[in-house]
Enzyme design. Structure first.
Site, PDB file in Angstrom:
ATOM      1  N   GLN A  96    -174.965 -56.539 -10.138  1.00  0.00           N
ATOM      2  CA  GLN A  96    -174.549 -57.671 -10.596  1.00  0.00           C
ATOM      3  C   GLN A  96    -175.456 -58.741 -10.265  1.00  0.00           C
ATOM      4  O   GLN A  96    -175.761 -59.759 -11.068  1.00  0.00           O
ATOM      5  CB  GLN A  96    -173.266 -57.998 -10.346  1.00  0.00           C
ATOM      6  CG  GLN A  96    -172.243 -57.206 -11.061  1.00  0.00           C
ATOM      7  CD  GLN A  96    -170.783 -57.677 -10.843  1.00  0.00           C
ATOM      8  OE1 GLN A  96    -170.591 -58.459 -10.354  1.00  0.00           O
ATOM      9  NE2 GLN A  96    -169.695 -56.512 -10.926  1.00  0.00           N
ATOM     10  N   CYS A  97    -175.850 -58.898  -8.774  1.00  0.00           N
ATOM     11  CA  CYS A  97    -176.621 -60.150  -8.438  1.00  0.00           C
ATOM     12  C   CYS A  97    -178.298 -59.902  -8.453  1.00  0.00           C
ATOM     13  O   CYS A  97    -178.661 -58.536  -8.155  1.00  0.00           O
ATOM     14  CB  CYS A  97    -176.345 -60.195  -6.834  1.00  0.00           C
ATOM     15  SG  CYS A  97    -174.617 -60.642  -6.671  1.00  0.00           S
ATOM     16  N   THR A  98    -179.110 -60.801  -9.120  1.00  0.00           N
ATOM     17  CA  THR A  98    -180.463 -60.547  -8.906  1.00  0.00           C
ATOM     18  C   THR A  98    -181.149 -60.745  -7.601  1.00  0.00           C
ATOM     19  O   THR A  98    -180.804 -61.669  -6.715  1.00  0.00           O
ATOM     20  CB  THR A  98    -181.300 -61.801  -9.921  1.00  0.00           C
ATOM     21  OG1 THR A  98    -180.489 -61.589 -11.158  1.00  0.00           O
ATOM     22  CG2 THR A  98    -182.620 -61.682  -9.978  1.00  0.00           C
TER      23      THR A  98
END
Length: 622
Positions: free
Chosen positions: A476-478
């Site tokens: 979910q996190c870049t």
């Protein structure tokens, strides 16, 4: 002529005919002309002068009958204004106030009355009735007035010195002695009063024109009475905020003075910017905007500051993470104000409704979602440029639709690991796609005018949905190279500034990579549609793409439904699957036609799988 008979018996019996009293109106233009005549023509001559006034037939009810004298009074043979009756008179202008006061006014009146009577007796008044309306004007018009700041009772202030030199040089030999009114407007017992004014009689010397410059004086003495400098320490009385404003603008002014004289700084400084997202990109965009002198910055974000944020997001510190973390939107505003108190910053801790994230049908949830939509619509209306700097692809859908409907400039920035995209959305002119041709000799994807450029969603053939569903936290996190957000954020602001410097603004033709060797369209260079960067090879490209008539965000059919149905349409998008927008825009049919075409071309005894989903250029979560 004014006889003693102010009343006359009418033919109706005992009724007496009464006359309205005499009234005069001398306009400012008359006094100006009289001054010029006195100084240049009459000089010391006090002989009678013929002048002309008139009575106007057409004044509103309630105004007295007025003999009017204006700038044309000295042109006796000149035309009389329409709807006016001429009246010829005599001007007696005295050289001194004493002569004005001692003039035998009764004798003047009797002399004029005798001339009117003779015109009546001789019949001259029958041939020229203007003899019956003769008048006398007695004036003294050689007083020179000066606005005097001095408070001494018998001495004028310094500003009078050079005025006297002017009078002596122009009219000294003509005037001789001149009367001076030193006008003083003071407060006396709590009320404005001119009683402090002083009248002086001054004999002017003859100062010939083209003579040598008189001896000059004027250096102010210091407290010791010497001709030395006076030192003043202003550090304690200067407002630090004002000092900061002048210092902040210095770099920009030097840029314009020395390097880019045609740079329109006011257009940049007065631009109101709305930043949707106060994360890594939002912080860097805000700092760069302040560097360009932008004073009005508004943040929208619903997240709180976490421990991982301060090292990547320059508007936050470790203390902002404590106690569950401060709101990013409000903390960003506080930090901008500390950096520069002159900034006009606001923060809104609010969510942006998104496709693929259903809104519950409870009244409270629906009302909150509707309030969020209305607040976002209001904010976009009040700002000039909207920056899309959010976490996910779907969070950019609603502001894209609203901004396209309201014809607002949108600058979009998104990050991958070592790639980024910065782009401006096409600025719509009408809801109907125009068929205007491209620039002659251009290819399909070059020289595209601003209103034909695509938005962030125009390159996609699927509707936005929940991009975080079924993904782990690390997915979910870049994860981006640390310098990427600074580069992309700075380029997003620089793109905005370049657009503002173009004469057509957001409607400017998109520059491409092929234009790098050509004459730039603005003083700052190119105005691209997109900047796609590849940090792994330190390279940027400037592609341009046309708006997609089946776009799920900016296509005419989507904007038409939004403008007609408002929140009802938006709630359908939020609560339906991505197929709702795809069906509406025609993407579903496009998929079916594509699959049918591919099946028809598959060789016999061969199986195939097709997919219409295309990955976006880079991940959007920051």
């Amino acid at each position: 002529m004014a006889s003693d008979a102010s009343e006359a018996t009418s033919s109706a019996g005992d009724l007496k005919l009464q006359f309205a009293p005499f009234s005069s109106a001398l306009e400012a233009g008359f006094w100006h002309q009289l001054t010029q005549k006195k100084l240049n023509d009459y000089r010391l001559d006090e002989s009678p002068k013929c002048i002309k006034g008139y009575y106007y037939n057409g004044d509103p009810v309630g105004l007295p009958t007025r003999l009017t004298l204006e700038f044309s009074a000295f042109d006796v043979d000149g035309p009389t204004p329409a709807h006016c009756c001429p009246a010829v008179g005599t001007l007696y202008n005295t050289n001194t106030l004493d002569a004005f006061k001692t003039t035998d006014k009764k004798a003047l009146l009797e002399k004029e009355a005798k001339e009117i009577w003779e015109a009546i007796q001789s019949g001259a008044a029958l041939k020229d009735p203007s003899h019956l309306c003769r008048f006398i004007l007695l004036t003294f018009a050689v007083t020179v007035g000066v606005y005097d700041p001095c408070t001494l009772s018998q001495h004028p202030g310094w500003p009078l010195r050079n005025l006297l030199v002017l009078l002596a040089n122009q009219w000294g030999s003509k005037l001789g002695t001149v009367e001076l009114l030193c006008f003083r407007d003071r407060t006396l017992q709590g009320r404005r009063s001119i009683q402090h004014s002083v009248i002086l009689q001054v004999k002017l010397p003859e100062l010939r024109k083209n003579s040598v410059c008189p001896k000059s004086v004027g250096w102010e003495k210091n407290p010791k009475g010497a001709m030395g400098p006076r030192m003043v320490n202003l550090s304690e009385c200067m407002d630090p905020k004002r000092l900061a404003e002048s210092s902040v603008d210095l770099n920009l002014k030097l840029m314009r003075w020395r390097l880019v004289p045609s740079l329109d700084l006011d257009k940049v400084v007065n631009t109101k910017c709305l930043l949707l997202g106060a994360g890594t990109l939002g912080c860097n965009v805000a700092r760069t905007l302040m560097g360009w002198g932008v004073r009005h910055i508004t943040f929208v974000d619903n997240a709180k500051i976490s421990y991982s944020n301060p090292v990547r997001q320059p508007l936050y510190e470790f203390e902002d993470c404590l106690g569950g973390g401060k709101s990013k939107a409000t903390a960003a505003v506080d930090r901008l104000t500390k950096i520069f108190p002159g900034v006009n910053a606001e923060g809104y801790n609010m969510s942006i409704p998104m496709p693929g994230h259903p809104v519950n049908f409870s009244q409270a949830t629906l009302s909150q979602a509707q309030r969020d939509v209305e607040q976002l619509e209001k904010l976009i209306s009040e700002h000039d440029v909207v920056f899309l700097l959010m976490d996910t692809r779907e969070s950019r859908w609603l502001p894209t639709v609203i901004a396209a409907s309201k014809r607002k400039l949108v600058v979009n920035a998104a990050l991958g690991f070592d790639t980024f995209v910065v782009m401006r959305h096409g600025l719509k002119k009408t809801l109907v796609t125009t068929s205007a041709p491209l620039v002659p000799g251009s290819s399909l994807f070059s020289n595209i005018p601003g209103h034909k450029l695509g938005c962030y969603f125009c390159n996609d053939v699927v509707a936005p949905g929940d991009s975080t569903r079924d993904r782990t936290l690390d997915q979910q996190c870049t994860v981006s190279r640390p310098g990427l957000a600074m580069i992309a954020g700075a380029l997003a602001v620089e793109m905005m500034v370049s657009i503002l410097q173009h004469s057509e603004g957001g409607y400017a033709v998109a520059s491409s990579s092929d234009d790098r060797m050509n004459e730039p369209p603005t003083s700052l260079g190119l105005v691209p549609h997109q900047i796609r960067g590849f940090l792994s090879r330190f390279d940027n490209v400037l592609p341009a793409s046309l708006a997609f008539d089946k776009c799920t965000a900016c296509s005419p059919i989507v904007l038409d439904h939004y403008e007609r149905e408002g929140f009802n349409f938006l709630s359908k998008v939020f609560n339906s699957s991505h197929s709702f927008l795809e069906d509406l825009t025609g993407l579903t049919l496009l998929h079916q036609e594509t699959q049918a075409a591919e099946v028809n071309h598959i060789p016999s005894n061969t199986s195939a799988q097709t997919s219409t989903h295309t990955e976006p250029f880079c991940t959007k979560r920051l």
